[in-house]
Scaffold this active site. Structure first.
Site, PDB file in Angstrom:
ATOM      1  N   LYS A  26       1.671  -0.179   7.021  1.00 30.62           N
ATOM      2  CA  LYS A  26       1.037   1.047   6.592  1.00 30.62           C
ATOM      3  C   LYS A  26       0.568   1.827   7.990  1.00 30.62           C
ATOM      4  O   LYS A  26       0.623   3.036   8.078  1.00 30.62           O
ATOM      5  CB  LYS A  26      -0.299   0.632   5.855  1.00 30.62           C
ATOM      6  CG  LYS A  26      -0.877   1.609   5.237  1.00 30.62           C
ATOM      7  CD  LYS A  26      -2.109   1.266   4.269  1.00 30.62           C
ATOM      8  CE  LYS A  26      -1.673   0.388   3.096  1.00 30.62           C
ATOM      9  NZ  LYS A  26      -2.689  -0.685   2.542  1.00 30.62           N
ATOM     10  N   ARG A  96      -8.116  -0.661   5.203  1.00 32.15           N
ATOM     11  CA  ARG A  96      -7.102  -1.088   4.578  1.00 32.15           C
ATOM     12  C   ARG A  96      -6.164  -2.433   5.165  1.00 32.15           C
ATOM     13  O   ARG A  96      -6.142  -2.331   6.314  1.00 32.15           O
ATOM     14  CB  ARG A  96      -5.986   0.023   4.223  1.00 32.15           C
ATOM     15  CG  ARG A  96      -6.541   1.167   3.450  1.00 32.15           C
ATOM     16  CD  ARG A  96      -5.775   2.183   3.303  1.00 32.15           C
ATOM     17  NE  ARG A  96      -6.573   3.380   2.659  1.00 32.15           N
ATOM     18  CZ  ARG A  96      -6.267   3.626   1.381  1.00 32.15           C
ATOM     19  NH1 ARG A  96      -5.315   3.122   0.913  1.00 32.15           N
ATOM     20  NH2 ARG A  96      -7.086   4.776   1.072  1.00 32.15           N
ATOM     21  N   GLY A 105      -0.689  -5.043  -3.296  1.00 32.29           N
ATOM     22  CA  GLY A 105      -1.942  -5.309  -4.021  1.00 32.29           C
ATOM     23  C   GLY A 105      -2.421  -6.907  -3.466  1.00 32.29           C
ATOM     24  O   GLY A 105      -3.503  -7.538  -4.309  1.00 32.29           O
ATOM     25  N   MET A 107      -3.469  -8.138  -0.740  1.00 35.17           N
ATOM     26  CA  MET A 107      -4.688  -8.462   0.305  1.00 35.17           C
ATOM     27  C   MET A 107      -5.678  -7.231  -0.332  1.00 35.17           C
ATOM     28  O   MET A 107      -5.286  -6.471  -1.209  1.00 35.17           O
ATOM     29  CB  MET A 107      -4.137  -8.243   1.603  1.00 35.17           C
ATOM     30  CG  MET A 107      -3.287  -9.365   2.209  1.00 35.17           C
ATOM     31  SD  MET A 107      -2.930  -9.313   3.873  1.00 35.17           S
ATOM     32  CE  MET A 107      -1.725  -7.894   3.535  1.00 35.17           C
ATOM     33  N   ARG A 340       6.496   4.157   2.492  1.00 31.60           N
ATOM     34  CA  ARG A 340       7.164   2.988   2.908  1.00 31.60           C
ATOM     35  C   ARG A 340       8.355   2.862   2.130  1.00 31.60           C
ATOM     36  O   ARG A 340       8.611   3.638   1.009  1.00 31.60           O
ATOM     37  CB  ARG A 340       6.388   1.998   2.409  1.00 31.60           C
ATOM     38  CG  ARG A 340       5.980   1.659   1.049  1.00 31.60           C
ATOM     39  CD  ARG A 340       5.006   0.648   0.765  1.00 31.60           C
ATOM     40  NE  ARG A 340       4.591   0.470  -0.775  1.00 31.60           N
ATOM     41  CZ  ARG A 340       3.737   0.172  -1.265  1.00 31.60           C
ATOM     42  NH1 ARG A 340       3.023  -0.761  -0.579  1.00 31.60           N
ATOM     43  NH2 ARG A 340       3.235   0.094  -2.387  1.00 31.60           N
ATOM     44  N   HIS A 462       1.047  -2.047 -11.100  1.00 28.48           N
ATOM     45  CA  HIS A 462       1.428  -3.055 -10.349  1.00 28.48           C
ATOM     46  C   HIS A 462       2.527  -3.818 -11.309  1.00 28.48           C
ATOM     47  O   HIS A 462       3.463  -4.224 -10.448  1.00 28.48           O
ATOM     48  CB  HIS A 462      -0.052  -4.033 -10.453  1.00 28.48           C
ATOM     49  CG  HIS A 462       0.309  -5.154  -9.993  1.00 28.48           C
ATOM     50  ND1 HIS A 462       0.499  -6.478 -10.784  1.00 28.48           N
ATOM     51  CD2 HIS A 462       0.248  -6.007  -8.905  1.00 28.48           C
ATOM     52  CE1 HIS A 462       0.710  -7.534  -9.998  1.00 28.48           C
ATOM     53  NE2 HIS A 462       0.384  -7.272  -8.728  1.00 28.48           N
ATOM     54  N   SER A 781      39.623 -27.996   2.107  1.00 27.58           N
ATOM     55  CA  SER A 781      38.809 -27.260   1.731  1.00 27.58           C
ATOM     56  C   SER A 781      37.356 -28.018   1.670  1.00 27.58           C
ATOM     57  O   SER A 781      37.292 -29.269   1.185  1.00 27.58           O
ATOM     58  CB  SER A 781      38.933 -27.137   0.090  1.00 27.58           C
ATOM     59  OG  SER A 781      37.883 -26.326  -0.754  1.00 27.58           O
ATOM     60  N   CYS A 848      34.318 -25.331  -1.082  1.00 24.46           N
ATOM     61  CA  CYS A 848      34.119 -25.027  -2.362  1.00 24.46           C
ATOM     62  C   CYS A 848      32.947 -25.943  -2.910  1.00 24.46           C
ATOM     63  O   CYS A 848      32.657 -25.942  -4.037  1.00 24.46           O
ATOM     64  CB  CYS A 848      35.458 -25.488  -3.259  1.00 24.46           C
ATOM     65  SG  CYS A 848      35.485 -27.344  -2.943  1.00 24.46           S
ATOM     66  N   TYR A 868      38.684 -18.997   3.498  1.00 28.86           N
ATOM     67  CA  TYR A 868      37.826 -18.174   2.232  1.00 28.86           C
ATOM     68  C   TYR A 868      36.645 -19.013   1.775  1.00 28.86           C
ATOM     69  O   TYR A 868      36.534 -20.258   2.343  1.00 28.86           O
ATOM     70  CB  TYR A 868      38.892 -18.009   1.122  1.00 28.86           C
ATOM     71  CG  TYR A 868      39.188 -19.358   0.484  1.00 28.86           C
ATOM     72  CD1 TYR A 868      38.341 -20.226  -0.407  1.00 28.86           C
ATOM     73  CD2 TYR A 868      40.469 -20.015   1.036  1.00 28.86           C
ATOM     74  CE1 TYR A 868      39.063 -21.507  -0.735  1.00 28.86           C
ATOM     75  CE2 TYR A 868      40.749 -21.361   0.596  1.00 28.86           C
ATOM     76  CZ  TYR A 868      40.135 -22.044  -0.295  1.00 28.86           C
ATOM     77  OH  TYR A 868      40.523 -23.201  -0.792  1.00 28.86           O
TER      78      TYR A 868
END
Ligand code: PEP
Ligand code: MG
Length: 899
Positions: A26, A96, A105, A107, A340, A462, A781, A848, A868
Site C-alpha cells: 500500500k 493503515r 482484511g 490486519m 495493487r 471479502h 526413470s 515418475c 521428461y
C-alpha cells in the site's frame, strides 16, 4: 540514524514502487501514484524495518521513530492545510496496515483518528454537518476501542442497535445528530468503564497507540492463519501508512468504491467497479452494504467517472498488469486510496496474461512467468453438469440466485460457521459454507469448504475476493437467503434448509440448488490452450503422464501429455473380475497351477495394453512390471479377520473337514507372505527374479499387444520398465529374461516392433552405481516416492505421524514426499544422471514419482537435464507451465533473455 518514515503528498513522494519490501504494497504504491500525478491524499509510511525493531525490542518503538513521525506529520499538515489536533482546522488521519503482499482484511486499520471532544465540534462547524461529525466520532471510538483497546466491536454496536430500536428507525442515517452525540458519550463511558481510563483525547497519543496496534495486528490469529495458508513468511512484518482522511460520507456528491481494471472472475477487458454513494470504504469492503454497479457513479458524476476510468487505464498501463483500486469521492473530488495488482481467478490470470500479450503490453515470456503453475489446477475444477442442472431447475429445486463471484461448481452439506466447516472437512466431508457475509475470521473455513455462499455483499466483498484467490466456487449477495445462524438454518422463498442438508452451487451462473447436481470435469479453453502452447514453445523438458487405463491415457493426451511415463500394471489386477484369478495365482503351491492362473490373466493385461497403445498412438509408453509385495492382493486386514472368525466357526461345528482344510491352507499362505517390512521386502524385481513366470506373462502381454497394434498400422514405442533395481546382477538377469521373451513374441508374430528395456531408479544404491546399471538399462526413470522413502528412511505410509511436528519445528522446509528434497534425494538424482550418461551419453531419463507435477520439483528436473517428467493427467498443464518457467528463469539467471 535509520530512516523509518517516508512522506508523500502534493505530487511528490520519497518512496516508490521499488520499495515494496520496506514500505509495504500500500505504502509504496501510494508513493508511486503520487509521483505519477494521480490524486492521492497526502500522508507518510512507517517502514517494515521499524516494525522489525519494534518487535525485536519487545514492543518498544525504535529510537528516533517518534521524532521522524512528528516531522512527517508537520509536512502532512502543510500539504493538507490543516493541523493535527487543531481545534479550528483539525486534520484527521487514517492509520493503515500494509505488508509487502496484500493480505486483504487480515490486519487492522483505524479511521478518523484525531477526533476528540474539541475537534469534533470543529468538524461539525467546517462541514456544516453536525450529524456527520458525530457519526465520525462514534465510528472512531468503535474502531479505536476495538483495534487499540481490544474492546469487542459488538459492545458498541449493541448500543447503536438499542438506540435505533428506541427511536423506531431501521438504518444508521436515520439517527439524528443529537442522539449520535449522546451515543458517543455512552461509547466513551464504555471505554473508561472497561479500561479504567478516559478515552484518549490527545491526538498524538491516539496516533502512537494506533501505530503500535497496527504493528501488533501482524500477529492477529486471522493474519497468522492467512500467512500459513498462503506460505507468507512470518518475519516480513507490516508497514503503517498514516494518511489524511477523505470522506465518502459527506452527502450525495460523495461516495466510495472499489474496482478492477478487468473482470477478476473471467479476465474480460471491462472496467469492473462498484460504487456506494454517501458511504465510507469499510461499508463496501466488509460487505455491510451491497454496492451499485459503477454506472451509478457515471450517472451521478460523469466527469468524476471519466477521470476515474482514465486513471484506471493509466495505472494498468503503468504497472503492465490488471489493477485493483480503491477510491473515494469527497464532495465531487476524486481520490485514489490504493492500487495493487488485482487478485483474480485462475481463468482470469490466464486470460489477462494472454490478452496483455495480444495488446502488446507484455511479451510471452513475461506472461508465462506471471501465472503460478499451481493456479492452473483451479482451472480444472469441476463444474455443474448443465443437463443435470437443467433437470434440477425444472424440478423446482432452485433455492436462490446471487452474484456469481468465483467460478466452478460445488456440492456439499450446508454449514453455517467456519470452525465446524474445518472440523467436517478434516473428516473428509464436503461442506458448503453459508454466511450472511464473511469476515477475515472465516478464512480457514472458506479454505476448508468446497464452496461459499453469502446472503449479502457485492463482487468485491471479502467473500468474493478471498474465494477468487483460493479458487473456491462462490456466490455472493444471494439476497433471498435469510440466514438464521443461531437456529442453524436458512430460509429462502418459504423453504427451510437446515445444517447438514445437501445443496449445490454454480459459481458460473449464480444459482443455489437443493440436493446434489452432478459435477463434471472442465475442458481446456481456447486461451488456456494458447497459453500452454507458448509454454510448450519455451520448455525443453518433456511432459508425460502416469496412467493405468486407456480412458486416462486419452485424457492425458488431451491435456498435452507427450507419452506415458508410468503404467502401474498392478492397478490392473484389482478389479472384481481379476482379483480372484490373481489370488489363485498367488495361492498356487505348484508351478503348473500358477501358470494356468497366469494364462487366464494374460488376455486381460493384453487388452489393457492394446487400449493404451491405441490411445497413445505415435507416442512412447513406459510400462512397469509388477512392483508391490504379493500379500497386497491377498487379504486386507478385515478380510483376514473374517477368515480367522470363519475358522473358529468351522472348528466349533467340526462338520466340514474339506472346507476347514482349504481355509487352513489359505490362512497359512497369507501368514507365510506376511512381512515385517513389506516396503523393503519381497517386491519389485525381487519378485520377478523369484517368480519369473509373472514377469514372463506380463512381457508377453505387452509385446503381443504391441505387435497387434503395430500390425494394424499403429506407431508405438513400448518401453518395458523394471522396478526397484538395486544391483547390477538384478539388472542383468531381469534384462535378459525380458529380452528373451520379448524377442520370442516378435519372432512368433513376425511383426518387428522397436522396444526398449529400462529401469526405475528408486534404491539409492542404484543411483550410485548408475554407470554399471546403464550398461543394460536403456533408460532410467526416477521413482522419487521410493527414493525419498529410502534416502530419508521415512516410511511413505507412516510419515504423517511425525511430519506435521517436524514442519512446525522447522526441521523440514516441506513434506519431502510432495516437494523434492534437492539436497539429499536431489543429489542422488544428479549422481545417477551423471554416472548413467557416462556409460550412455544419450540415456533417456525421466521422473515418475508424485514430484513429477510439482512446480519446484519440475524446476529441479529441468536443472539436472532430465528428458521428461511424468505426472497424473490433471497435473500435466501445471508441469508444462512449470517446465517453461524453469527454462525462462534459467535463461534470466544466465544473463539476458537469450542467455
Ligand atoms: C516411485 O516410487 O516413485 C514410483 C513411481 O513407484 P510407486 O509409487 O508405484 O512405488
Ligand atoms: Mg516405487
Amino acid at each position: 540514524m535509520t530512516r523509518y518514515v517516508y512522506s508523500f503528498g502534493r505530487g511528490k513522494a520519497e518512496g516508490s514502487s521499488l520499495m515494496r519490501n520496506l514500505l509495504g504494497g500500500k505504502g509504496c504504491e501510494l508513493a508511486e501514484m503520487t509521483n505519477l500525478g494521480i490524486p492521492v491524499p497526502p500522508g507518510f509510511t512507517i517502514t517494515t524495518q521499524a516494525w522489525a525493531h519494534y518487535v525485536r525490542a519487545g514492543r518498544e518503538s525504535p529510537e528516533g521513530l517518534w521524532d521522524q513521525v512528528r516531522a512527517a506529520l508537520g509536512t502532512l499538515e502543510q500539504h493538507a492545510g490543516l493541523g493535527f489536533g487543531d481545534p479550528k482546522r483539525p486534520l484527521l488521519v487514517s492509520v493503515r496496515s500494509g505488508a509487502r503482499v496484500s493480505m486483504p482484511g487480515m490486519m487492522e486499520t483505524v479511521l478518523n483518528l484525531g477526533l476528540n471532544d474539541a475537534t469534533v465540534e470543529a468538524v461539525a462547524a467546517r462541514t456544516g454537518n453536525e450529524r456527520f461529525a458525530w457519526d465520525c466520532y462514534r465510528r472512531f471510538i468503535t474502531m479505536f476501542g476495538n483495534v487499540v483497546l481490544r474492546i469487542r466491536r459488538e459492545v458498541f454496536e449493541e448500543q447503536l442497535d438499542a438506540l435505533k430500536t428506541r427511536l423506531g428507525v431501521e438504518s444508521d442515517p436515520e439517527v439524528p445528530a443529537d442522539q449520535l452525540r449522546k451515543l458517543t458519550q455512552t461509547f466513551k463511558d464504555i471505554v473508561s468503564g472497561r479500561t479504567g481510563s478516559p478515552f484518549p483525547q490527545d491526538p498524538e497519543e491516539q496516533l502512537r497507540l494506533a501505530i503500535n496496534a497496527v504493528f501488533d495486528s501482524w500477529f492477529a490469529k486471522k493474519a497468522v492463519e492467512y500467512r500459513r495458508i498462503h506460505s507468507i513468511p512470518d518475519d516480513w512484518g507490516t508497514a503503517v501508512t498514516v494518511m489524511a482522511m477523505v470522506f465518502g460520507n459527506l452527502g450525495e456528491t460523495s461516495g466510495t468504491g472499489v474496482g478492477f481494471t478487468r473482470d477478476p472472475r473471467t479476465g474480460e477487458r471491462s472496467f469492473y467497479a462498484e460504487f456506494l454513494a454517501n458511504a465510507q470504504g469499510e461499508d463496501v469492503v466488509a460487505g455491510l452494504r451491497t454496492p451499485l454497479r459503477i454506472d451509478a457513479l457515471r450517472e451521478r458524476m460523469p466527469q468524476v467517472y471519466e477521470q476515474l476510468h482514465d486513471i484506471a487505464t493509466r495505472l494498468e498501463r503503468h504497472y503492465k498488469d490488471m489493477q485493483d483500486i480503491e477510491f473515494t469521492v469527497q464532495e465531487g473530488t476524486l481520490y485514489l486510496l490504493q492500487t495493487r495488482s488485482g487478485k483474480r481467478s485462475a481463468a482470469a490470470a490466464v486470460r489477462v496474461a494472454v490478452d496483455l500479450v495480444h495488446e502488446s503490453v507484455i511479451d510471452q515470456h513475461t506472461a508465462l512467468l506471471r501465472v503460478p503453475p499451481l493456479e492452473l489446477r483451479k482451472l480444472f475444477l469441476p463444474v455443474l453438469d448443465p443437463r443435470d442442472k437443467e433437470r434440477a431447475l425444472s424440478a423446482g429445486r432452485l433455492l436462490a440466485r446471487g452474484l456469481p463471484a468465483a467460478p466452478g461448481g460445488a456440492v456439499g452439506q450446508v454449514v453455517f460457521d467456519a470452525d465446524r466447516t474445518v472440523e467436517l472437512a478434516r473428516n473428509g466431508q464436503s461442506v458448503i459454507l453459508v454466511r450472511p457475509e464473511t469476515s477475515p475470521e472465516d478464512v480457514a473455513g472458506m479454505y476448508a469448504s468446497q464452496g461459499i455462499i453469502t446472503a449479502r455483499g457485492g463482487r468485491t466483498s471479502h467473500a468474493a475476493v478471498v474465494a477468487v484467490g483460493m479458487g473456491k466456487p462462490c456466490i455472493v449477495g444471494a439476497s433471498d437467503i435469510v440466514v438464521h445462524e443461531d437456529r442453524r438454518m436458512f430460509e429462502t422463498g418459504g423453504r427451510i434448509v437446515r445444517e447438514g442438508d445437501i445443496i449445490s452451487l454454480d459459481g458460473d451462473g449464480g444459482e443455489v440448488l437443493l440436493d446434489e447436481v452432478k459435477l463434471i470435469p472442465p475442458e481446456i479453453t481456447a486461451e488456456v490452450g494458447e497459453f500452454l502452447g507458448w509454454a510448450d514453445r519455451y520448455r525443453t523438458l518433456g511432459v508425460r503422464a502416469n496412467v493405468d487405463t486407456p480412458e486416462d491415457a486419452a485424457k492425458a493426451r488431451e491435456f498435452g501429455a507427450e507419452g506415458i511415463g508410468l503404467v502401474r500394471t498392478e492397478h490392473m489386477f484389482f478389479s472384481a473380475d481379476r482379483l480372484p484369478i490373481m489370488r489363485e495365482m498367488i495361492m498356487a503351491t505348484e508351478s503348473v497351477a500358477r501358470r494356468s492362473a497366469l494364462a487366464k490373466l494374460q488376455p486381460f493385461q493384453r487388452d489393457d495394453f492394446i487400449g493404451i497403445f491405441r490411445a497413445m498412438d505415435g507416442l512412447p509408453v513406459t510400462i512397469r512390471l509388477l512392483d508391490p509385495p504379493l500379500h497386497e492382493f491377498l487379504a486386507n486386514p478385515r478380510e483376514f479377520r473374517d477368515m480367522i472368525e470363519e475358522r473358529a466357526r468351522l472348528d466349533a461345528l467340526g462338520m466340514n473337514p474339506e472346507l476347514q482344510e482349504a481355509l487352513e491352507q489359505k490362512i497359512a499362505k497369507v501368514d507365510s507372505l506376511r512381512e515385517a517390512n513389506p516396503m523393503l521386502g519381497h517386491r519389485g524385481c525381487r519378485l520377478g527374479i523369484t517368480h519369473p513366470e509373472i514377469y514372463g506373462m506380463q512381457v508377453r502381454a505387452i509385446m503381443e499387444a504391441a505387435c497387434l497394434v503395430a500390425e494394424q498400422g499403429g506407431k508405438i514405442q513400448p518401453e518395458i520398465m523394471i522396478p526397484l533395481t538395486g544391483t547390477v546382477g538384478e539388472m542383468k538377469l531381469t534384462y535378459q529374461q525380458v529380452r528373451r521373451i520379448a524377442d520370442g513374441v516378435i519372432a512368433e508374430t513376425g511383426v518387428p516392433v522397436n522396444y526398449t528395456i529400462g529401469t526405475m531408479i528408486e534404491v539409492p544404491r542404484a543411483a550410485l552405481i548408475a554407470d554399471q546399471i546403464a550398461q543394460d538399462a536403456e533408460f532410467f526413470s526416477f521413482g522419487t516416492n521410493d527414493l525419498t522413502q529410502l534416502t530419508f528412511g521415512y516410511s511413505r505410509d507412516d510419515v504423517a505421524k511425525f511430519l506435521p511436528r517436524y514442519m512446525e519445528l522447522g526441521l523440514l522446509p516441506h513434506d519431502p514426499f510432495s516437494v523434492l528434497d534437492r539436497e539429499g534425494v536431489g543429489e542422488l538424482i544428479r549422481i545417477g544422471i551423471e554416472r548413467g550418461r557416462r556409460t550412455r551419453t544419450d540415456l533417456k531419463v525421466g521422473i515418475c514419482g508424485e514430484h513429477g507435477g510439482e512446480p519446484s520439483s519440475v524446476e529441479f528436473c529441468h536443472q539436472v537435464h532430465m528428458t521428461y517428467v511424468s505426472c497424473s493427467p490433471f497435473m500435466i498443464p501445471i508441469a508444462r507451465l512449470a517446465a517453461a518457467q524453469a527454462r525462462l528463469r534459467a535463461r534470466e539467471t544466465a544473463g539476458g533473455p537469450h542467455g
